[in-house]
Each structure stands twice: as C-alpha cells, then as structure tokens.
Write a protein that holds these residues in place. Sequence first.
Motif, PDB file in Angstrom:
ATOM      1  N   THR A  62       0.845  -1.192   0.000  1.00 38.42           N
ATOM      2  CA  THR A  62       0.000   0.000   0.000  1.00 38.42           C
ATOM      3  C   THR A  62       0.883   1.245   0.000  1.00 38.42           C
ATOM      4  N   ILE A  63       0.631   2.139  -0.950  1.00 37.87           N
ATOM      5  CA  ILE A  63       1.321   3.423  -0.997  1.00 37.87           C
ATOM      6  C   ILE A  63       0.319   4.487  -0.576  1.00 37.87           C
ATOM      7  N   GLU A  64       0.549   5.091   0.571  1.00 40.00           N
ATOM      8  CA  GLU A  64      -0.386   6.069   1.109  1.00 40.00           C
ATOM      9  C   GLU A  64      -0.022   7.476   0.651  1.00 40.00           C
ATOM     10  N   SER A  65      -1.014   8.213   0.165  1.00 41.35           N
ATOM     11  CA  SER A  65      -0.790   9.598  -0.232  1.00 41.35           C
ATOM     12  C   SER A  65      -2.116  10.339  -0.255  1.00 41.35           C
ATOM     13  N   ARG A  66      -2.109  11.552   0.265  1.00 41.76           N
ATOM     14  CA  ARG A  66      -3.326  12.360   0.249  1.00 41.76           C
ATOM     15  C   ARG A  66      -3.554  13.001  -1.119  1.00 41.76           C
ATOM     16  N   ARG A  67      -2.460  13.329  -1.787  1.00 42.67           N
ATOM     17  CA  ARG A  67      -2.551  13.945  -3.106  1.00 42.67           C
ATOM     18  C   ARG A  67      -1.646  13.219  -4.080  1.00 42.67           C
ATOM     19  N   LEU A  68      -2.128  13.071  -5.300  1.00 38.45           N
ATOM     20  CA  LEU A  68      -1.314  12.475  -6.345  1.00 38.45           C
ATOM     21  C   LEU A  68      -0.720  13.584  -7.203  1.00 38.45           C
ATOM     22  N   PRO A  69       0.533  13.448  -7.606  1.00 35.90           N
ATOM     23  CA  PRO A  69       1.143  14.467  -8.468  1.00 35.90           C
ATOM     24  C   PRO A  69       0.473  14.484  -9.828  1.00 35.90           C
ATOM     25  N   LYS A  70       0.652  15.568 -10.537  1.00 35.38           N
ATOM     26  CA  LYS A  70       0.061  15.717 -11.857  1.00 35.38           C
ATOM     27  C   LYS A  70       0.543  14.614 -12.777  1.00 35.38           C
TER      28      LYS A  70
ATOM     29  N   ALA B 159      -4.846   7.094  -9.899  1.00 35.78           N
ATOM     30  CA  ALA B 159      -5.018   6.053  -8.883  1.00 35.78           C
ATOM     31  C   ALA B 159      -4.730   4.677  -9.477  1.00 35.78           C
ATOM     32  N   GLU B 160      -5.073   4.501 -10.768  1.00 31.25           N
ATOM     33  CA  GLU B 160      -4.812   3.222 -11.428  1.00 31.25           C
ATOM     34  C   GLU B 160      -3.312   2.958 -11.550  1.00 31.25           C
ATOM     35  N   MET B 161      -2.557   4.021 -11.808  1.00 30.16           N
ATOM     36  CA  MET B 161      -1.097   3.879 -11.902  1.00 30.16           C
ATOM     37  C   MET B 161      -0.517   3.473 -10.557  1.00 30.16           C
ATOM     38  N   VAL B 162      -1.034   4.049  -9.485  1.00 29.35           N
ATOM     39  CA  VAL B 162      -0.567   3.693  -8.151  1.00 29.35           C
ATOM     40  C   VAL B 162      -0.909   2.242  -7.836  1.00 29.35           C
ATOM     41  N   GLN B 163      -2.123   1.823  -8.213  1.00 28.10           N
ATOM     42  CA  GLN B 163      -2.525   0.433  -7.989  1.00 28.10           C
ATOM     43  C   GLN B 163      -1.619  -0.530  -8.744  1.00 28.10           C
ATOM     44  N   ASP B 164      -1.285  -0.172  -9.976  1.00 22.59           N
ATOM     45  CA  ASP B 164      -0.368  -1.009 -10.756  1.00 22.59           C
ATOM     46  C   ASP B 164       0.996  -1.082 -10.084  1.00 22.59           C
ATOM     47  N   GLN B 165       1.458   0.065  -9.570  1.00 21.65           N
ATOM     48  CA  GLN B 165       2.748   0.098  -8.901  1.00 21.65           C
ATOM     49  C   GLN B 165       2.737  -0.747  -7.644  1.00 21.65           C
ATOM     50  N   GLN B 166       1.648  -0.684  -6.877  1.00 21.50           N
ATOM     51  CA  GLN B 166       1.528  -1.498  -5.669  1.00 21.50           C
ATOM     52  C   GLN B 166       1.587  -2.975  -6.003  1.00 21.50           C
ATOM     53  N   ARG B 167       0.868  -3.367  -7.048  1.00 17.11           N
ATOM     54  CA  ARG B 167       0.855  -4.777  -7.450  1.00 17.11           C
ATOM     55  C   ARG B 167       2.248  -5.224  -7.918  1.00 17.11           C
ATOM     56  N   ASP B 168       2.902  -4.383  -8.729  1.00 18.54           N
ATOM     57  CA  ASP B 168       4.234  -4.717  -9.229  1.00 18.54           C
ATOM     58  C   ASP B 168       5.234  -4.862  -8.083  1.00 18.54           C
ATOM     59  N   TYR B 169       5.137  -3.956  -7.105  1.00 18.48           N
ATOM     60  CA  TYR B 169       6.039  -4.038  -5.960  1.00 18.48           C
ATOM     61  C   TYR B 169       5.766  -5.289  -5.144  1.00 18.48           C
ATOM     62  N   GLY B 170       4.488  -5.665  -5.060  1.00 17.93           N
ATOM     63  CA  GLY B 170       4.138  -6.872  -4.323  1.00 17.93           C
ATOM     64  C   GLY B 170       4.774  -8.109  -4.918  1.00 17.93           C
TER      65      GLY B 170
END
Length: 211
Positions: free
Chosen positions: A45-53, A57-68
């Motif tokens: 899980t990558i926690e963040s209140r704001r996502l950079p430009k 959210a889908e990119m973060v989910q992909d990153q979480q899965r890849d890191y897993g």
Amino acid sequence: MKKLLLFAMVCITMVSCGPQIYKAPSFTEVSAKHQVVAILPFDVTIESRRLPKGVTAEMVQDQQRDYGYGIQGDVYGYLLREMSKGRYTVKFQDVSKTNALLNDAGISAEALRLTSKEELCGLLGVDAVISGQAIMSKPMSDGAAIAVGLLVGAWGSTNAVNTSITIHEGRAGELMWKYDYVASGSVGSSRQALTNALMRNSSKKFPYRKS
C-alpha cells in the motif's frame, strides 16, 4: 546538481525500529511435518493524500501490485541463498510456479486478501505459506515520492515503511509466526534494499532456521 541527485538515488539509508515478533506455541510441533513452503505476492500500500500531476489512482494500484510481486521474488531469492547454505529445514516453492497456479485458479494479487490461507495451501500443494505486507506511509506532500517510484522504481522519500512477514500453516490456516519491521528510508531506498533489510533482520528469528 544531476550528480548530486544520482548520488542520492544510489545511496541507501535504512533506519529501523525494534521489531515485534509473534510465534505460536504450537509452531515447533506443527512445523516438524512441513516440507515445502510457498511465498505469496506481498500486499503493498502506498499512502498519499494527493497524487502528483499525471499520476492516476490506477497507476498507483499497478505500482503497488508490481512491488508486491517484486518483493515476493526478492524474498524467494534471499531464502534460496540461505537454503543453499543448508540453513533451513524446508524447501521453498519456485515463485513462478506459485504465481502460475494462482493465475490458473483465477486468484489475482488483490483477491489474495479474500482467500483463506488453508485454501491457498491446498491450491499450491504446500504445507505453509509465507505472506507479507508493506505500507509506505505519507510520501512528500507534493506527491513527488510516488512519481519517483513510478518512474524509476524507488520507494522515494518517506516517513516510514511498515513491513511484516507472516507464516500460516496449511491445515487450518492458522497464523504460526509474524515479524513486524519498521524502516525509514531516503530517496535511494530501493525495493531490494527494503526486502534485504526485512529479511536480514528477521532471518535470525526465522522459525524454519536450523538450530
């Protein structure tokens, strides 16, 4: 400036807090019959209140899965090296076989959370499963840390990374062992460095280790 940034990306700083360890009273008796153990993809899980430009959210989910999956492979590699030295009483299932069996059964990385450990052990044909979790706490306020992670595969600047590694036995899916570890890292704290820190610190207490 570029050289300084490159140096920061390469350097690793990892500071840990004291670990929390749980071991079931019945572990020695139950694990005496264990021969093969599988390693599951980690829940990241990558926690963040704001996502950079430009980061969704889908990119973060992909990153979480890849890191897993990445941490799963890193843990397997670490355990293989230790196993080659004759330090464990069990063998570890190849993660490519583990993931192929999970895929064939239609169990995604996200679905692992909803699948019982005894069901997973039966599906994988193993005596126990190793799983884990990594929660990267609040990155830099502008979200730059996540952008760094998405672009170059680094954890980025974080306050802390809460990690845990667990072992569940196969018959009833009961938790047999759990090791919690908290690490804080700089921009250069890579996934491999985080995994190595977790495994290096937990290895002395790893319950399948030969006495």
